[in-house]
Write a protein that holds these residues in place. Sequence first.
Motif, PDB file in Angstrom:
ATOM      1  N   PHE A  16      47.683  16.015  48.043  1.00  0.00           N
ATOM      2  CA  PHE A  16      47.299  16.728  46.820  1.00  0.00           C
ATOM      3  C   PHE A  16      48.470  17.570  46.295  1.00  0.00           C
ATOM      4  O   PHE A  16      48.690  17.661  45.085  1.00  0.00           O
ATOM      5  N   ARG A  17      49.213  18.143  47.251  1.00  0.00           N
ATOM      6  CA  ARG A  17      50.391  18.929  46.872  1.00  0.00           C
ATOM      7  C   ARG A  17      51.449  18.036  46.222  1.00  0.00           C
ATOM      8  O   ARG A  17      52.053  18.385  45.215  1.00  0.00           O
ATOM      9  N   ALA A  18      51.646  16.850  46.798  1.00  0.00           N
ATOM     10  CA  ALA A  18      52.620  15.911  46.244  1.00  0.00           C
ATOM     11  C   ALA A  18      52.190  15.440  44.855  1.00  0.00           C
ATOM     12  O   ALA A  18      53.014  15.351  43.931  1.00  0.00           O
ATOM     13  N   ALA A  19      50.891  15.172  44.706  1.00  0.00           N
ATOM     14  CA  ALA A  19      50.387  14.730  43.398  1.00  0.00           C
ATOM     15  C   ALA A  19      50.553  15.824  42.358  1.00  0.00           C
ATOM     16  O   ALA A  19      50.939  15.563  41.207  1.00  0.00           O
ATOM     17  N   ALA A  20      50.269  17.067  42.742  1.00  0.00           N
ATOM     18  CA  ALA A  20      50.429  18.187  41.814  1.00  0.00           C
ATOM     19  C   ALA A  20      51.883  18.345  41.389  1.00  0.00           C
ATOM     20  O   ALA A  20      52.177  18.631  40.219  1.00  0.00           O
ATOM     21  N   ASP A  21      52.799  18.140  42.325  1.00  0.00           N
ATOM     22  CA  ASP A  21      54.218  18.265  42.012  1.00  0.00           C
ATOM     23  C   ASP A  21      54.650  17.189  41.023  1.00  0.00           C
ATOM     24  O   ASP A  21      55.405  17.450  40.072  1.00  0.00           O
ATOM     25  N   ILE A  22      54.178  15.971  41.239  1.00  0.00           N
ATOM     26  CA  ILE A  22      54.525  14.868  40.327  1.00  0.00           C
ATOM     27  C   ILE A  22      53.968  15.134  38.932  1.00  0.00           C
ATOM     28  O   ILE A  22      54.664  14.966  37.922  1.00  0.00           O
ATOM     29  N   MET A  23      52.718  15.575  38.869  1.00  0.00           N
ATOM     30  CA  MET A  23      52.101  15.845  37.575  1.00  0.00           C
ATOM     31  C   MET A  23      52.783  17.019  36.860  1.00  0.00           C
ATOM     32  O   MET A  23      52.943  17.017  35.634  1.00  0.00           O
ATOM     33  N   ARG A  24      53.219  18.008  37.625  1.00  0.00           N
ATOM     34  CA  ARG A  24      53.916  19.143  37.012  1.00  0.00           C
ATOM     35  C   ARG A  24      55.220  18.689  36.350  1.00  0.00           C
ATOM     36  O   ARG A  24      55.534  19.100  35.234  1.00  0.00           O
ATOM     37  N   PHE A  25      55.970  17.843  37.056  1.00  0.00           N
ATOM     38  CA  PHE A  25      57.211  17.336  36.474  1.00  0.00           C
ATOM     39  C   PHE A  25      56.926  16.517  35.219  1.00  0.00           C
ATOM     40  O   PHE A  25      57.689  16.548  34.241  1.00  0.00           O
ATOM     41  N   ALA A  26      55.813  15.778  35.237  1.00  0.00           N
ATOM     42  CA  ALA A  26      55.457  14.965  34.072  1.00  0.00           C
ATOM     43  C   ALA A  26      55.143  15.856  32.868  1.00  0.00           C
ATOM     44  O   ALA A  26      55.585  15.584  31.744  1.00  0.00           O
ATOM     45  N   TYR A  27      54.391  16.933  33.102  1.00  0.00           N
ATOM     46  CA  TYR A  27      54.034  17.815  31.987  1.00  0.00           C
ATOM     47  C   TYR A  27      55.194  18.698  31.556  1.00  0.00           C
ATOM     48  O   TYR A  27      55.212  19.186  30.418  1.00  0.00           O
ATOM     49  N   ASN A  29      58.369  17.650  31.603  1.00  0.00           N
ATOM     50  CA  ASN A  29      59.448  16.793  31.120  1.00  0.00           C
ATOM     51  C   ASN A  29      59.596  16.914  29.604  1.00  0.00           C
ATOM     52  O   ASN A  29      58.617  16.764  28.865  1.00  0.00           O
ATOM     53  N   PRO A  30      60.807  17.201  29.114  1.00  0.00           N
ATOM     54  CA  PRO A  30      61.006  17.331  27.659  1.00  0.00           C
ATOM     55  C   PRO A  30      60.614  16.082  26.877  1.00  0.00           C
ATOM     56  O   PRO A  30      60.339  16.156  25.673  1.00  0.00           O
ATOM     57  N   MET A  31      60.613  14.915  27.543  1.00  0.00           N
ATOM     58  CA  MET A  31      60.222  13.682  26.871  1.00  0.00           C
ATOM     59  C   MET A  31      58.720  13.614  26.625  1.00  0.00           C
ATOM     60  O   MET A  31      58.262  12.797  25.812  1.00  0.00           O
ATOM     61  N   ASN A  32      57.978  14.463  27.305  1.00  0.00           N
ATOM     62  CA  ASN A  32      56.535  14.499  27.127  1.00  0.00           C
ATOM     63  C   ASN A  32      56.222  15.371  25.911  1.00  0.00           C
ATOM     64  O   ASN A  32      56.585  16.547  25.872  1.00  0.00           O
ATOM     65  N   PRO A  33      55.564  14.840  24.894  1.00  0.00           N
ATOM     66  CA  PRO A  33      55.281  15.640  23.690  1.00  0.00           C
ATOM     67  C   PRO A  33      54.411  16.866  23.961  1.00  0.00           C
ATOM     68  O   PRO A  33      54.418  17.814  23.173  1.00  0.00           O
ATOM     69  N   PHE A  34      53.675  16.856  25.073  1.00  0.00           N
ATOM     70  CA  PHE A  34      52.839  18.011  25.404  1.00  0.00           C
ATOM     71  C   PHE A  34      53.622  19.146  26.067  1.00  0.00           C
ATOM     72  O   PHE A  34      53.105  20.253  26.227  1.00  0.00           O
ATOM     73  N   SER A  35      54.880  18.873  26.499  1.00  0.00           N
ATOM     74  CA  SER A  35      55.611  19.846  27.306  1.00  0.00           C
ATOM     75  C   SER A  35      55.879  21.149  26.560  1.00  0.00           C
ATOM     76  O   SER A  35      56.005  22.203  27.180  1.00  0.00           O
ATOM     77  N   ASN A  36      55.984  21.096  25.255  1.00  0.00           N
ATOM     78  CA  ASN A  36      56.272  22.297  24.473  1.00  0.00           C
ATOM     79  C   ASN A  36      55.044  22.879  23.789  1.00  0.00           C
ATOM     80  O   ASN A  36      55.160  23.728  22.909  1.00  0.00           O
ATOM     81  N   THR A  37      53.878  22.449  24.237  1.00  0.00           N
ATOM     82  CA  THR A  37      52.636  22.983  23.675  1.00  0.00           C
ATOM     83  C   THR A  37      51.991  23.937  24.675  1.00  0.00           C
ATOM     84  O   THR A  37      52.215  23.831  25.895  1.00  0.00           O
ATOM     85  N   PRO A  38      51.205  24.893  24.213  1.00  0.00           N
ATOM     86  CA  PRO A  38      50.489  25.781  25.142  1.00  0.00           C
ATOM     87  C   PRO A  38      49.642  25.006  26.150  1.00  0.00           C
ATOM     88  O   PRO A  38      49.566  25.392  27.322  1.00  0.00           O
ATOM     89  N   PHE A  39      49.026  23.912  25.697  1.00  0.00           N
ATOM     90  CA  PHE A  39      48.204  23.106  26.605  1.00  0.00           C
ATOM     91  C   PHE A  39      49.049  22.526  27.733  1.00  0.00           C
ATOM     92  O   PHE A  39      48.702  22.637  28.920  1.00  0.00           O
TER      93      PHE A  39
END
Length: 425
Positions: A16-27, A29-39
């Motif tokens: 679960f810790r590893a999955a959370a770490d991967i998801m955190r990097f995904a959110y 990541n500057p390439m993710n359009p959601f990364s610069n949103t409050p959400f």
Amino acid sequence: MFYQLYELNHAAMAPFRAAADIMRFAYANPMNPFSNTPFGRTIAASLEMFERTTRRYGKPEFGLKQTTIGDKTVSVREEVVWSRPFCNLLHFARSIPAAHGNDPRILIVAPMSGHYATLLRGTVEALLPSADIYITDWIDARMVPMTEGTFDFDDYVDYVIEMLHFLGHDTHVIAVCQPSVPVLAAAAVMEEARDPLSPASMTLMGGPIDTRINPTAVNKLAQERSLQWFSDNVIMNVPWPQPGFMRPVYPGFLQLSGFMSMNLDRHLVAHKEFFMHLVKNDGEPERHRDFYDEYLAVMDLTAEFYLQTVEEVFIKHSLPKGELMHRGKRVDPAAIRNVALLTVEGENDDISGVGQTMAAQTICVNIPEDMRMHYLQPDVGHYGVFNGSRFRREIAPRIINFVRQHSRSAVKPPLPRVIKGGRTG
């Protein structure tokens, strides 16, 4: 089985810790359009909080690669120069020209009370420009196989004496917090034996020399519980597959819970602010990460050392009563005659109350007046006695001056006895 359950829970949370770490990097990541949103930042912050609160923090590094001597920056190399099963002696070797001369040689004895020696990174960093620094790097008891035997209070004193012998003539020793008692005991044992390699000076900082004076919450807890209570409730065996499997220890995670419970509201507020800074993306979280990466990294203590320290220092008050024993022989602080003594306390110390460290000045009755000094630092707590801006500005220079003054090869002009910041007497 509590330690085993703790380890099992930590292992179970790993995916679960590893999955959370991967998801955190995904959110994040500057390439993710959601990364610069409050959400997106809220999701990333939540995942980082989960990962950090379920992680086991490894031993930090000192990371001291350079220091400034005069107006020059010189490189620093960290090396192990002496080693035993429960401790390494680290040397911070500075690349200085021969023309610089010899700076005083200082042995810093770090606390063996839960945190690693890296907690004194700031102490080393502040003293490094003016001294040749060595520090005890205590080893996590869970990493020491049972075949290496036990480690108790007597062994601690012996280690200090061995290190002073290794470092040789005109070595100065600094004890921060817990080691104040065994360091004073080591000096007394060496002086009574007329050991020529006894330390030139001894600096005790925020240490529990006499916990009957201004007792703190930590001192009161020891008085309210019997030694058997501590043995029954906080001593556990190291679980498999750690190298120290079956070694009785006081686990680091239990110590950490005690540390945090003393100021729980402060830690909760700090983590709430950390979360909000992550969401705002304002650059503030790095200080939080740096502090808690250090604070949450803890080590196990051998059961025999922990229980003996609780009994002798906090329950029986053996040292100030003149009843402390080392290898079956009474430790006599009055034997100390040739070791200069500096005691340092913090005005707001909630671990070692004001007066507890200064008690060393009372029990070491035969140190000449011109070889002793006490300093009370205003407006600092326990941590501020050995780290922070006031330590760098007020305490470290006094330590260096005292050490230089009492070098056994130095000419000794008169030195005032500093009692409190801004006042001498």
